[in-house]
Write a protein that holds these residues in place. Structure first.
Motif, PDB file in Angstrom:
ATOM      1  N   LYS A  73      -2.675   6.879  -6.188  1.00  0.00           N
ATOM      2  CA  LYS A  73      -2.078   5.656  -5.673  1.00  0.00           C
ATOM      3  C   LYS A  73      -1.407   4.900  -6.823  1.00  0.00           C
ATOM      4  N   ASN A 130       2.552   2.614  -2.571  1.00  0.00           N
ATOM      5  CA  ASN A 130       2.742   3.216  -3.890  1.00  0.00           C
ATOM      6  C   ASN A 130       4.009   2.732  -4.595  1.00  0.00           C
ATOM      7  N   THR A 171       0.834  -1.203   0.000  1.00  0.00           N
ATOM      8  CA  THR A 171       0.000   0.000   0.000  1.00  0.00           C
ATOM      9  C   THR A 171       0.863   1.244   0.000  1.00  0.00           C
TER      10      THR A 171
END
Length: 585
Positions: A48, A38, A36
């Motif tokens: 994202k 990126n 999570t």
């Protein structure tokens, strides 16, 4: 218990199938872990990123995405299995789970770069050729015959990328980079004068227009559409104003070529990378002029009598619509036409900066993806950092320290932005996950703060100089004349400039000895070579202006640093070789 056993069995079977699906497809890959964060990138607001693929054998250049979401990547180092990679995300989680190589073609240099999907065809380029193949949305790897659209009989040479753009009216645009720094009488030789009426401009240093569908064209079949641009890799057609745009690489080595005129600091911050609106007949002024991003005007190149102050007739040439810092290496340009991103991004320009090699002794810079808002065919505000963190560190001394270097940009059918990089072949997919109507400029504040980092701000003349008080002897000669290209750590840039670390050209081998290294330094080296079995294609100027003692010192330094451990070079050996080189003339 029975249900649990069944579930475990199914999971094991799926794992086995997963392994089998990647077997015998001709490419080593590393799938990314789910995260999570990126994929290591810094992005504004609710943007994202997910890692599509963590690494591709052969690494990556430009990238294209088909209407069904299939991803095509131009490899940096093609092989006999293929020069391209096709990827498919079958479960729509953003990660590629089918990856295959395809398209084996004759020339295999690291410059070939173009890749675009246009009118149902995948177009891609090598150093010498432009190909296309018909796409079939039902078949990941194209099963149609490969068509040769354009052949360049003069390839390969320096700056020999072949970026592509299409105007929607049946024309293909191809940039021809110039095999020169500034059209000198002797390329990259210090003090060499520029040739008046530069003959290279007849074939190079510009953009040619071709028929997008006619096979077996040569440059003679095209029209010279624009000129005066030494090296172009970033190029795209803007459908809003129906016009071609490029971000052109500026020239190199102001100090190395003219040390009595330019300082190391000036050479690091000059000239600009130019964002240019290109119309038929555009002349941006190369090789006679460069754009100074500090003085904000075109100045006369020193090869033609310039001194860093003379403007000459620079105002008569096409001026950039925006100027970026020197040596950032703009390597792709994409006008965003999707609807997934907030409205302010619509029709704006994304630019992938590959990162500099030419700013020593100051920190290298760039290594990010930029965004420029557009309105009515002009920038509607200052450039912004859109994606950063590729380099993995805030101060990059040598380019090989950068973990990733952004290269290619493409838009997916859902409006996501895909980014490829050259060092490991990593690909990211960037999407907007928030409420587009709630996007405000405050979401950009964090990215704006990143402009204060060393890779973006203008370096201080004294405080940013990384070699102050540290050098003597061979190390000083190296950092003055060699580090700009081969980098402070001797690893080159991994693309055009070969490494000195472990190089058979430096340390000798079965067919080479230190005489070769001396000869190369005295005579220079031009054209494609291989180092540790990797191809490189650039020009190294001769350094016969150095004394025998200085050449001996710098070669001894190189042969005993960067992981090398070879015998010293004496001034007497250099003197002997200098006499042999003189007899060769």
């Amino acid at each position: 218990m029975k249900n649990k056993t069944t579930v475990i069995g199914i999971l094991l079977m799926l794992c086995a199938l997963s392994v089998i699906s990647f077997k015998n497809i001709g490419i080593k890959i590393t799938l990314p872990a789910r995260d999570t964060a990126n994929g290591g990138l810094f992005l504004p607001g609710k943007f994202k990123a997910v890692v599509v693929v963590d690494s591709l054998e052969g690494r990556a250049r430009h990238i294209a995405v088909n209407s069904n979401g299939d991803i095509y990547v131009k490899l940096r180092f093609p092989d006999s299995i293929g020069g391209n990679v096709a990827m498919r995300d079958t479960n729509r989680d953003g990660r590629a789970d089918i990856i295959k190589k395809f398209a084996d073609y004759e020339d295999k240099g690291p410059y070939g770069t173009g890749m675009r999907v246009h009118n149902g065809y995948l177009y891609f380029s090598s150093e010498a050729n432009v190909y296309r193949v018909k796409l079939n949305t039902q078949t990941l790897v194209p099963d149609a015959p490969l068509e040769l659209i354009l052949h360049d009989a003069t390839a390969p040479h320096e700056h020999d990328a072949k970026p592509l753009a299409f105007d929607g009216a049946g024309h293909m645009y191809v940039a021809y980079g110039a095999p020169s720094n500034a059209c000198q009488e002797q390329n990259r030789v210090p003090g060499s004068k520029g040739i008046k009426g530069c003959p290279l401009l007849q074939q190079y240093g510009g953009i040619w227009q071709f028929d997008e569908a006619k096979p077996n064209q040569t440059q003679a079949d095209g029209i010279r559409y624009a000129t005066g641009m030494r090296s172009i890799v970033a190029m795209d057609w803007n459908t809003v104003d129906n016009c071609l745009y490029v971000v052109a690489h500026g020239r190199d080595d102001l100090r190395l070529q003219f040390p009595k005129v330019f300082t190391a600091w000036q050479s690091a911050v000059l000239p600009a990378e130019e964002f240019i609106k290109v119309t038929k007949g555009t002349d941006a002024g190369w090789p006679y002029y460069y754009y100074d991003p500090i003085k904000k005007k075109k100045l006369l190149n020193p090869e033609y009598g310039g001194d860093g102050k003379k403007a000459g007739n620079g105002a008569k040439y096409t001026q950039p619509i925006m100027a970026f810092a020197a040596h950032w290496a703009p390597n792709d340009l994409l006008f965003y036409t999707g609807n997934q991103f907030p409205a302010r991004y619509k029709d704006g320009a994304f630019i992938a900066f590959h990162g500099s090699t030419n700013r020593s002794p100051y920190p290298q810079a760039g290594f990010f993806v930029c965004f420029v808002p557009f309105k009515n065919g002009r920038p509607a505000g200052a450039w912004e950092i859109f994606a950063d963190g590729f380099a993995g560190k805030n101060t990059v001394v040598s380019v090989s320290e950068a973990t990733y270097r952004p290269m290619g940009l493409a838009m997916g059918p859902d409006g996501s932005l895909y980014i490829s990089e050259t060092e490991k072949g990593k690909v990211w997919k960037v999407s907007y996950t928030g409420d587009k109507t709630q996007f405000t400029p405050t979401q950009l504040a964090g990215m704006e703060q990143r402009k204060k980092l060393p890779g973006f701000r203008l370096p201080d003349v004294m405080k940013s100089d990384l070699q102050t008080g540290m050098l003597k002897g061979g190390a000083k000669v190296y950092n003055t004349y060699c580090a700009n290209c081969h980098q402070k750590n001797g690893r080159g840039d991994g693309n055009m400039i070969p490494p000195l670390s472990g190089s058979e050209w430096v340390t000798g081998g079965k067919y080479m000895d230190k005489d070769l290294a001396i000869r190369v330094l005295l005579k220079g080296l031009d054209g494609p070579i291989k180092v540790k079995n990797h191809p490189y294609n650039s020009a190294m100027p001769k350094h016969d202006f150095l004394s025998d003692a200085d050449i001996a010192a710098v070669l001894t330094y190189i042969r005993n640093n960067f992981g090398n451990n070879s015998s010293l070079v004496t001034a007497a050996e250099v003197k002997k070789m200098r006499a042999e080189v003189a007899r060769d003339k």
